[in-house]
Design a protein around this motif. Structure first.
Motif, PDB file in Angstrom:
ATOM      1  N   LEU A  50     -25.741  18.856 -30.324  1.00 34.20           N
ATOM      2  CA  LEU A  50     -24.791  19.721 -31.038  1.00 34.20           C
ATOM      3  C   LEU A  50     -25.463  20.902 -31.694  1.00 34.20           C
ATOM      4  CD1 LEU A  50     -23.433  16.934 -33.411  1.00 34.20           C
ATOM      5  CD2 LEU A  50     -22.564  17.389 -31.118  1.00 34.20           C
ATOM      6  N   ASP A  51     -26.774  20.995 -31.582  1.00 35.39           N
ATOM      7  CA  ASP A  51     -27.539  21.771 -32.537  1.00 35.39           C
ATOM      8  C   ASP A  51     -28.404  22.829 -31.852  1.00 35.39           C
ATOM      9  OD1 ASP A  51     -29.153  22.660 -34.529  1.00 35.39           O
ATOM     10  OD2 ASP A  51     -30.004  20.714 -35.018  1.00 35.39           O
ATOM     11  N   PRO A  52     -27.967  24.111 -31.899  1.00 34.80           N
ATOM     12  CA  PRO A  52     -28.722  25.160 -31.204  1.00 34.80           C
ATOM     13  C   PRO A  52     -30.129  25.350 -31.751  1.00 34.80           C
ATOM     14  CG  PRO A  52     -26.969  26.099 -32.577  1.00 34.80           C
ATOM     15  CD  PRO A  52     -26.776  24.613 -32.571  1.00 34.80           C
ATOM     16  N   ALA A  53     -30.427  24.835 -32.934  1.00 35.01           N
ATOM     17  CA  ALA A  53     -31.777  24.984 -33.495  1.00 35.01           C
ATOM     18  C   ALA A  53     -32.713  23.881 -33.008  1.00 35.01           C
ATOM     19  CB  ALA A  53     -31.718  24.968 -35.023  1.00 35.01           C
ATOM     20  N   SER A  54     -32.176  22.896 -32.306  1.00 30.17           N
ATOM     21  CA  SER A  54     -33.009  21.768 -31.881  1.00 30.17           C
ATOM     22  C   SER A  54     -33.710  22.047 -30.559  1.00 30.17           C
ATOM     23  CB  SER A  54     -32.138  20.526 -31.712  1.00 30.17           C
ATOM     24  OG  SER A  54     -32.873  19.511 -31.067  1.00 30.17           O
ATOM     25  N   HIS A  55     -34.929  21.549 -30.438  1.00 28.35           N
ATOM     26  CA  HIS A  55     -35.649  21.687 -29.166  1.00 28.35           C
ATOM     27  C   HIS A  55     -34.895  21.000 -28.036  1.00 28.35           C
ATOM     28  CE1 HIS A  55     -39.797  22.215 -31.288  1.00 28.35           C
ATOM     29  NE2 HIS A  55     -39.019  23.258 -31.413  1.00 28.35           N
ATOM     30  N   ALA A  56     -34.088  20.011 -28.380  1.00 27.82           N
ATOM     31  CA  ALA A  56     -33.432  19.206 -27.343  1.00 27.82           C
ATOM     32  C   ALA A  56     -32.096  19.805 -26.903  1.00 27.82           C
ATOM     33  CB  ALA A  56     -33.207  17.779 -27.867  1.00 27.82           C
ATOM     34  N   PHE A  57     -31.653  20.885 -27.549  1.00 25.90           N
ATOM     35  CA  PHE A  57     -30.322  21.445 -27.289  1.00 25.90           C
ATOM     36  C   PHE A  57     -30.113  21.776 -25.819  1.00 25.90           C
ATOM     37  CE2 PHE A  57     -27.357  25.206 -27.533  1.00 25.90           C
ATOM     38  CZ  PHE A  57     -26.231  24.461 -27.859  1.00 25.90           C
ATOM     39  N   ARG A  58     -31.136  22.315 -25.169  1.00 23.01           N
ATOM     40  CA  ARG A  58     -30.992  22.740 -23.780  1.00 23.01           C
ATOM     41  C   ARG A  58     -31.445  21.679 -22.788  1.00 23.01           C
ATOM     42  NH1 ARG A  58     -30.211  28.288 -24.541  1.00 23.01           N
ATOM     43  NH2 ARG A  58     -30.940  28.799 -26.613  1.00 23.01           N
ATOM     44  N   ARG A 173     -30.753  24.143 -43.506  1.00 19.82           N
ATOM     45  CA  ARG A 173     -32.156  23.975 -43.146  1.00 19.82           C
ATOM     46  C   ARG A 173     -32.953  25.270 -43.310  1.00 19.82           C
ATOM     47  NH1 ARG A 173     -30.899  21.361 -37.504  1.00 19.82           N
ATOM     48  NH2 ARG A 173     -29.380  23.026 -37.654  1.00 19.82           N
ATOM     49  N   VAL A 174     -34.260  25.110 -43.269  1.00 19.66           N
ATOM     50  CA  VAL A 174     -35.183  26.196 -43.580  1.00 19.66           C
ATOM     51  C   VAL A 174     -35.847  26.721 -42.312  1.00 19.66           C
ATOM     52  CG1 VAL A 174     -37.392  26.665 -44.713  1.00 19.66           C
ATOM     53  CG2 VAL A 174     -35.686  25.236 -45.843  1.00 19.66           C
TER      54      VAL A 174
END
Length: 196
Positions: A50-58, A173-174
């Motif tokens: 769900l999270d575009p900031a995550s490495h796993a998003f793609r 988040r930061v």
DNA sequence: TCCGAGATTCACT
DNA sequence: GTGAATCTCGGAG
């Protein structure tokens, strides 16, 4: 209470729940025969799907493969050509969720941490107050990517009674540009060892 | 195949 | 406040 290591079932809970519960627990590791430990005071959740900031998003890549394992593994990645950051993988196999360790309150092995951080042991507040600082103090590198926290090198331990709801703060988040709207950073309110 | 940005930290201005 | 360290991935060419 008697200290005990957390079992696999802890990490298989929903990610945001694990993130909140990690606060106040101890991250412990063996390094050169010495035990290092720090109380977890700040974390961020990364919910891959769900999270575009995550490495796993793609989706899965060589780098983020560990994030897709079952909960309880350590995901250590290299970033900015300079630094390592460490995450606790959560949830079932294939999900791609993790919780970033952002700050610890040093508890054991402070002289060794200080040596690695090239800081005086008197500056305890600067030894683990940031994700890359934690990795430096614990000597976590690429080699430790995929370490099982249910093993005997690094693990998470409960030493104190759980925190009360009012002691935990949530905020955005930061250091990211996407997914800023999620309040998935959790801290122990008023703790002096937070990052930033 | 190359280029830019990133879950950061530190030294220097 | 700004730049440097220089890996990894995605998107443009």
């Amino acid at each position: 209470m008697r200290p005990h290591r957390l079992p696999r079932s802890f990490y298989l809970q929903p990610t945001l729940q694990v993130a909140r519960q990690l606060l106040g627990l101890y991250f412990v590791g063996l390094s050169r025969g010495k035990q290092l430990a720090g109380r977890i005071v700040e974390v961020e959740a990364y919910l891959g799907d769900l999270d575009p900031a995550s490495h796993a998003f793609r989706g899965r890549t060589n780098r983020n493969e560990v994030m897709f394992r079952k909960g309880g593994h350590l995901y250590v990645y290299f970033t900015y050509g300079m630094h390592f950051c460490s995450n606790v993988v959560t949830g079932k196999e294939g999900v791609g969720h993790a919780v970033l360790l952002r700050a610890l309150e040093p508890a054991e092995g402070i002289p060794l941490m200080a040596r690695r951080r090239k800081r005086s042991a008197a500056l305890v507040g600067e030894l683990c107050s940031g994700p890359a600082k934690i990795c430096q103090a614990f000597a976590l590198t690429r080699k430790h990517n995929g370490t099982d926290l249910c093993g005997s090198v690094f693990w998470i331990e409960q030493r104190d009674p759980p925190l009360k709801r009012g002691q935990i703060g949530a905020s955005p988040r930061v250091g990211i540009s996407r997914g800023k709207n999620f309040a998935w950073r959790f801290v122990i309110l008023g703790n002096p060892y937070l990052s930033r």
